[in-house]
Design a protein around this motif. Sequence first.
Motif, PDB file in Angstrom:
ATOM      1  N   SER A 198      32.725 -26.769  23.731  1.00  0.00           N
ATOM      2  CA  SER A 198      32.085 -25.476  23.505  1.00  0.00           C
ATOM      3  C   SER A 198      30.799 -25.365  24.303  1.00  0.00           C
ATOM      4  O   SER A 198      30.446 -24.278  24.801  1.00  0.00           O
ATOM      5  N   CYS A 202      30.145 -22.293  27.086  1.00  0.00           N
ATOM      6  CA  CYS A 202      29.061 -21.372  26.754  1.00  0.00           C
ATOM      7  C   CYS A 202      27.935 -21.425  27.776  1.00  0.00           C
ATOM      8  O   CYS A 202      27.315 -20.405  28.086  1.00  0.00           O
ATOM      9  N   GLU A 337      22.771 -11.745  26.376  1.00  0.00           N
ATOM     10  CA  GLU A 337      23.829 -12.751  26.359  1.00  0.00           C
ATOM     11  C   GLU A 337      23.295 -14.166  26.155  1.00  0.00           C
ATOM     12  O   GLU A 337      24.047 -15.050  25.749  1.00  0.00           O
ATOM     13  N   ALA A 340      23.148 -14.976  22.504  1.00  0.00           N
ATOM     14  CA  ALA A 340      24.529 -14.867  22.021  1.00  0.00           C
ATOM     15  C   ALA A 340      25.312 -16.143  22.329  1.00  0.00           C
ATOM     16  O   ALA A 340      26.047 -16.658  21.471  1.00  0.00           O
ATOM     17  N   HIS A 341      25.165 -16.671  23.535  1.00  0.00           N
ATOM     18  CA  HIS A 341      25.903 -17.880  23.895  1.00  0.00           C
ATOM     19  C   HIS A 341      25.325 -19.121  23.228  1.00  0.00           C
ATOM     20  O   HIS A 341      26.067 -20.060  22.904  1.00  0.00           O
ATOM     21  N   CYS A 344      26.833 -19.066  19.979  1.00  0.00           N
ATOM     22  CA  CYS A 344      28.244 -19.453  20.051  1.00  0.00           C
ATOM     23  C   CYS A 344      28.408 -20.966  20.008  1.00  0.00           C
ATOM     24  O   CYS A 344      29.340 -21.479  19.385  1.00  0.00           O
ATOM     25  N   ALA A 347      27.964 -21.932  16.433  1.00  0.00           N
ATOM     26  CA  ALA A 347      29.054 -21.439  15.589  1.00  0.00           C
ATOM     27  C   ALA A 347      30.339 -22.223  15.831  1.00  0.00           C
ATOM     28  O   ALA A 347      31.075 -22.547  14.885  1.00  0.00           O
ATOM     29  N   LEU A 348      30.632 -22.531  17.094  1.00  0.00           N
ATOM     30  CA  LEU A 348      31.856 -23.261  17.410  1.00  0.00           C
ATOM     31  C   LEU A 348      31.825 -24.663  16.812  1.00  0.00           C
ATOM     32  O   LEU A 348      32.849 -25.179  16.351  1.00  0.00           O
ATOM     33  N   ARG A 353      36.679 -23.122  16.112  1.00  0.00           N
ATOM     34  CA  ARG A 353      37.085 -22.148  17.112  1.00  0.00           C
ATOM     35  C   ARG A 353      37.857 -20.970  16.513  1.00  0.00           C
ATOM     36  O   ARG A 353      37.659 -19.818  16.891  1.00  0.00           O
ATOM     37  N   SER A 356      35.589 -18.628  14.445  1.00  0.00           N
ATOM     38  CA  SER A 356      34.612 -18.006  15.344  1.00  0.00           C
ATOM     39  C   SER A 356      35.260 -16.918  16.184  1.00  0.00           C
ATOM     40  O   SER A 356      34.689 -15.833  16.362  1.00  0.00           O
ATOM     41  N   THR A 360      34.137 -12.983  15.646  1.00  0.00           N
ATOM     42  CA  THR A 360      33.423 -12.317  16.737  1.00  0.00           C
ATOM     43  C   THR A 360      34.225 -11.149  17.303  1.00  0.00           C
ATOM     44  O   THR A 360      33.653 -10.107  17.658  1.00  0.00           O
TER      45      THR A 360
END
Length: 385
Positions: A198, A202, A337, A340-341, A344, A347-348, A353, A356, A360
């Motif tokens: 991840s 990302c 972004e 956001a990444h 991510c 979250a991952l 996965r 998430s 999303t």
Amino acid sequence: MTDFGEILGTIGEFGLFQKVVVLGLAFPHFLLPVFLCSFLFIQSDPERHCNTDWILRADPNLTTDEQLNLTLPREEDGTFSRCRMFVPVDRDIGSIREYGLNETTGCQSGWLYYNTLYEFDLVCDNSYMTAVAQTVIMTGLLAVIRKRYMRLFAKFAGVSPNFYVYIVLQFIVGAALGGYRMNSTVLATEWIGVKKRSFASCVSQMFGGLGQCAMAGLVYAVRDWRTAQYVISGGQAFVILWIPESARWLLGNGRNEEAMKLIRRVAAINKKKLPENLLNMASGIKRIFTSTVLMKHLVIISFAWFSLNLGYFCLILNVGKFGLSIFLVQFLFGISEIPAHLLCIWALELVGRKKSLISTLLAGGLFCLLTLVFPQGEVHVLHIQ
């Protein structure tokens, strides 16, 4: 048989080799958005008026305000028309001042723009060509060619004599961009263990967000689209990095000796000891079409990828229509972004996965639907000149 994941566990799932590869593959993502979105700065709806220099033959000493007042009709809101002009006449300036001009026509000698970013006259009756350009570059994303051609044809785009040559070159650029964007992420994750994959994907996308911010700043500073295009494509010349082949792909295509040589090199870089019997037992990957489960996952992920890109590109390719400064909107799209990444990655690792992806996609779809709450045409315009 030894699974490739077991080999990664032995040679290092996220050692020095993987970190260098992730950085090397992610850095070009900093430049890729520039090629994808650079045409936004030549296709927005610019402030303009018809070129009416014909009247200067009657009086070359006219001020700009006098020239516009005499040669351009006004809209209902009192502003000068951006697509119409009075029909040129062969009369002296005194007669024109006294009796005025009444018959209108489209712009016969082109347009004059209030900034130097605009090219190709994609306005008024030719405004539909903006959608054509977007379609061409998105169609190019479906094709795959080598990335070095993207740099070459991006330079040619800067000297395009007309719009038709430009969109042909943009198709080729889109093809190279799409090929690198997909393959680089896959290649980076293939060399990394499951726990850190991840991070690799990302980080690559986060570099893309930074690239959007840099592009907005560059074009804002340069203020000439062709010069900006040269600077953008020239930056690609410095991306000269050694990128390894995929060991999984080599094994899957029966090139075992090359794969083993590469795996030994990775183990050496990561300072890991690789048992010879592990290499002897390594097997090639099975083709995805032989597994019902993998085929099901492929169809689901492909549909999710289609849906995601449909919403994302509909937004990013229409930033010029938001009613705000295109420089500001492009910068905000890019900078948003970054967190956001980063979110991510967290979250991952924490949620997984599957959850998430579902959450999303649902959240993105919901917010897209919420945009329908705002009536069209009601925007607060902010211009940055």
